[in-house]
Design an enzyme around this catalytic site. Structure first.
Site, PDB file in Angstrom:
ATOM      1  N   GLU A   2      -3.980  -9.505   3.624  1.00 54.98           N
ATOM      2  CA  GLU A   2      -4.705  -9.194   4.862  1.00 54.98           C
ATOM      3  C   GLU A   2      -5.851 -10.170   5.142  1.00 54.98           C
ATOM      4  O   GLU A   2      -6.153 -10.473   6.296  1.00 54.98           O
ATOM      5  CB  GLU A   2      -5.255  -7.762   4.789  1.00 54.98           C
ATOM      6  CG  GLU A   2      -4.220  -6.662   4.988  1.00 54.98           C
ATOM      7  CD  GLU A   2      -3.460  -6.306   3.721  1.00 54.98           C
ATOM      8  OE1 GLU A   2      -2.723  -5.300   3.737  1.00 54.98           O
ATOM      9  OE2 GLU A   2      -3.558  -7.046   2.721  1.00 54.98           O
ATOM     10  N   GLU A  20       0.834  -1.213   0.000  1.00 52.43           N
ATOM     11  CA  GLU A  20       0.000   0.000   0.000  1.00 52.43           C
ATOM     12  C   GLU A  20       0.867   1.261   0.000  1.00 52.43           C
ATOM     13  O   GLU A  20       0.520   2.255  -0.651  1.00 52.43           O
ATOM     14  CB  GLU A  20      -0.958  -0.042   1.192  1.00 52.43           C
ATOM     15  CG  GLU A  20      -2.046  -1.107   1.049  1.00 52.43           C
ATOM     16  CD  GLU A  20      -2.872  -1.283   2.295  1.00 52.43           C
ATOM     17  OE1 GLU A  20      -4.076  -0.971   2.247  1.00 52.43           O
ATOM     18  OE2 GLU A  20      -2.295  -1.696   3.336  1.00 52.43           O
TER      19      GLU A  20
END
Ligand code: T1G
Length: 694
Positions: free
Chosen positions: A123, A103
């Site tokens: 995740e 990210e």
């Protein structure tokens, strides 16, 4: 120190350095903000490269921080600062840029990566979702569908594939920093190229795209919470302006983060990394060198075990007592490889290479040079005795002698040799070339370097090696007895086989306990009951299965067991014949059948397992409760989103409730099988958890 800033003329490099995997801890977040401030203030710097020291780019947020209060600055704040930065930023990626690390890279203008690097948003494997802009930026960069697929699977994406998707701008072979600086220098003067500025048009998707994705995911990711939230977040990327999408992502992130599934999956993450840490094993103990392996027995287990070593490029000698057995075993191995090749997961060359690594033999003499010999013959001490006495004669000095027994005593087997220090258990789970678990059973005389070697071998053949002490059934099968006993008693007391199994499947088990017996073969349990000392098992619980075996109903292999099966099918069909046997057996034992609730089924099956688990822990057969959880996840398909049986008991039920229910079942069914483990009683009395058990 987690970061440093370097100026290379007009190119600045912000180095992150937080070994071992540059997890984005609070200190790393501060270092990034400081680095951005420095680079912003330095007018000589025209472009910035973010790079990482050590073996990998940032591998994600620091998971060890999840269980505590949030520590500021948060990662989203760091990402906002990156967005606000006035100069182009290039991410220089090597190793594994996962989660928050990827990210950060997505918030950069360009991504340059070593060709053997990987990126990804795993995740979902921690029960959460990308919470630092990944659900809003990745769809903008690679499109909704590939982004959704990447986040719902959570699987690593090799850099070349990521480049094809549009997530990586340049692949590098050789010096990454040099290439990244050169690439960055070319971008001097060009405007920021923020991913957030890319617009997504809703018309790019077929109608009902997200609902279809929800339905498909509900099937593929049965019972899981965060995959559905990922779909909600990605939908926001196309229905909301960027900043509102980010807020939606944040809300969904915290919904996931506080879920029991997230806690369970994060427990599993660390539990899996703990299993190889063996208390008392000297840190400097060196594994023995294993360059060649031999397997005794080319049956289902032996063949599967041999494939693991061939898959790892380790030559394997496969011994069988007769040519017919050898040909059959090799035939099954080739069929398995060809099936994998047919699915495109192996090339025909790879099939031949692996088959070429498996050398068949009918002679023990061919085992004389093997570094590791694993016996996978029929489960009787009589046969094990013959095999290990022969091995003691033919195996070279220093060879490791392992048994794949699933419950017989390793000390007894070691006693058949003059070298018990070289003997241990290596218990594979069927199908051995698929199941991830390897239960490594240390005998009373097993040498430390032999144990270390088995753990190292587990890693090399991509298994999760869990060390167990020597007792009947070790960790997994010993606990399974409680699970199986209660499942079998519940059908006598009034539940139907399908009622018991459906409750367990609804809980998350891949199949119910009675269907599992049918898959393994009812004759296995029948024989083990016949071999065992009276009083060491509950005769009543085996009564129905014994009758079915005597009726020739051995399970799936005879298309009839607790259920009926269509030819070649595994779908269990309720059987009136079995229902009648159950009623007759209940009457025989004077059992008045009654309504049985789903809660009772779950409690009795799992608490019986957990209570034995406490004894396994108390006796030191398992080092940690989390080791037991890993055994059940990778050996018995216990759902990871429940964390394992011990985690479930402690965090979903609570140990006081677990003890109270066990005492209730002791009151209803007697103390023989329901006497609470003294360890459980102590932990509850002291208000402690399993982490403080030993
Ligand atoms: N945080 C903290 N510790 C970590 C860690 C992490 N992210 N990753 C690894 N470790 C520790 C690990 O416990 C072990 O410690 C050591 O590093 C080596 O790991 C906002 C919120 C990177 C592929 O899910 O997949 O970002 O046992 O043995 O086999 O969206 O570690 O030595 O004491 O596994 O070479 C997303 C998790 C986080 C990646 C390396 N990231 N890590 O594998 O070594 S969530 C992940 C891995 C997130 C944002 C969200 C692997 C690896 P110890 P290892 P490895």
């Amino acid at each position: 120190m987690s970061g440093r800033f370097e100026a290379h003329g007009d190119v600045g490099i912000l180095w992150i350095d937080n070994p071992p995997v540059n997890a984005i801890s609070q200190a790393v977040r501060v270092a990034i903000l400081d680095g951005l401030k420095q680079a912003e203030a330095d007018s000589a710097i025209k472009v910035l490269v973010i790079a990482c020291a050590g073996r990998t780019f940032m591998a994600g947020a620091d998971i060890t921080e999840f269980s505590g209060p949030p520590r500021l600055p948060s990662l989203p704040e760091v990402i906002d600062a990156l967005d606000a930065f006035s100069k182009p930023v290039v991410a220089a990626i090597h190793g594994t840029a996962f989660g928050g690390g990827f990210e950060v890279a997505l918030a950069c203008d360009y991504r340059v990566a070593l060709a053997n690097a990987q990126v990804g948003l795993p995740e979902v494997k921690l029960g959460i979702l990308p919470g630092a802009g990944g659900t809003q930026r990745l769809p903008r960069l690679v499109g909704i569908e590939p982004a959704l697929q990447a986040m719902i699977s959570g699987d690593p994406i090799p850099a070349p594939a990521a480049q094809e998707m549009g997530a990586i701008d340049k692949l590098v072979v050789g010096d990454l920093t040099e290439a990244a600086v050169a690439f960055a220098r070319e971008k001097i003067g060009s405007p920021r190229r923020r991913v957030r500025d890319i617009t997504l048009s809703p018309n790019s998707l077929p109608a009902g795209f997200f609902d279809t994705a929800r339905q498909r995911t509900a099937k593929e990711k049965r019972n899981l919470f965060s995959p559905q939230r990922i779909i909600d977040a990605v939908e926001a990327a196309i229905t909301l302006p960027f900043d509102q999408g980010i807020q939606r992502e944040q809300d969904l992130f915290f919904e996931c983060a506080k879920s029991s599934q997230a806690k369970a999956l994060q427990h599993v993450f660390f539990a899996e990394r703990q299993v190889s840490k063996i208390p008392g094993l000297p840190a400097d103990v060196k594994p023995r060198s294993i360059k060649s392996v031999a397997i005794i027995g080319a049956g289902t287990m032996g063949g599967g075990i041999a494939m693991n070593f061939a898959n790892a490029g380790i030559p394997v000698t496969l011994l069988e007592v007769n040519q017919e057995g050898l040909d059959r075993g090799l035939g099954v191995i080739r069929k398995n490889y060809e099936a994998t090749a047919a699915k495109g997961r192996l090339t025909s060359e790879q099939v031949e290479t692996r088959m070429g690594l498996i050398k068949p033999t009918l002679s023990y003499d061919a085992l004389a040079d093997a570094d590791l010999i694993i016996e996978a013959v029929f489960e009787t001490l009589e046969i094990k005795k013959k095999v290990f006495e022969t091995l003691d004669r033919v195996a070279k000095k220093g060879a490791i002698l392992a048994s794949n027994t699933s419950y017989l005593s390793i000390d007894t087997i070691a006693g058949y040799t003059s070298r018990p220090e070289d003997v241990l258990g290596m218990h594979f789970f069927s199908p051995a070339n698929v199941m991830k678990l390897l239960e490594i059973v240390r005998g009373a005389r097993t040498a430390p370097d032999v144990l270390a070697t088995a753990l190292d071998v587990a890693k090399r053949i991509k298994k999760v090696g869990v060390v167990a002490g020597n007792c009947h059934g070790f960790i997994g099968n010993r606990m399974l007895e409680g699970y199986g006993r209660e499942g079998s008693l519940l059908i006598l007391e009034g539940a139907t086989p399908q009622q018991v199994d459906q409750a367990l499947v609804k809980f998350g088990m891949p199949m119910g306990v009675l269907q599992m017996f049918d898959l393994a073969g009812l004759d296995i349990g029948y024989k083990s009951r016949k071999d065992r000392e009276p009083g060491t098992f509950d005769v009543k619980s085996g009564a129905v299965a014994d009758k079915l075996v005597e009726m020739g109903r051995l399970g799936q292999k005879t298309k009839a067991g607790f259920y009926d099966y269509e030819s070649g099918q595994r779908t269990p069909i309720p059987s009136d014949v079995v229902a009648k046997v159950i009623e007759e057996t209940a009457a025989q034992y004077g059992i008045k059948r009654r309504e049985i609730s789903e809660q009772e089924i779950l409690e009795r099956c799992f608490l019986a397992m957990v209570n034995i688990g406490c004894e396994v822990l108390r006796e030191g057969i398992a080092y940690r409760a989390s080791d037991i959880d890993i055994v059940y996840l990778y050996g018995y398909g216990f759902p990871a989103h429940r964390g394992g049986p011990m985690f479930w008991a402690e965090h979903e039920l609570g140990l006081p409730k677990a003890l109270e229910r066990i005492r209730e079942y002791a009151r209803q069914h007697g103390p023989r099988w329901w006497t609470p483990s003294p360890l459980l009683e102590r932990l509850v009395a002291e208000g402690k958890g399993f982490a403080q058990a030993v």
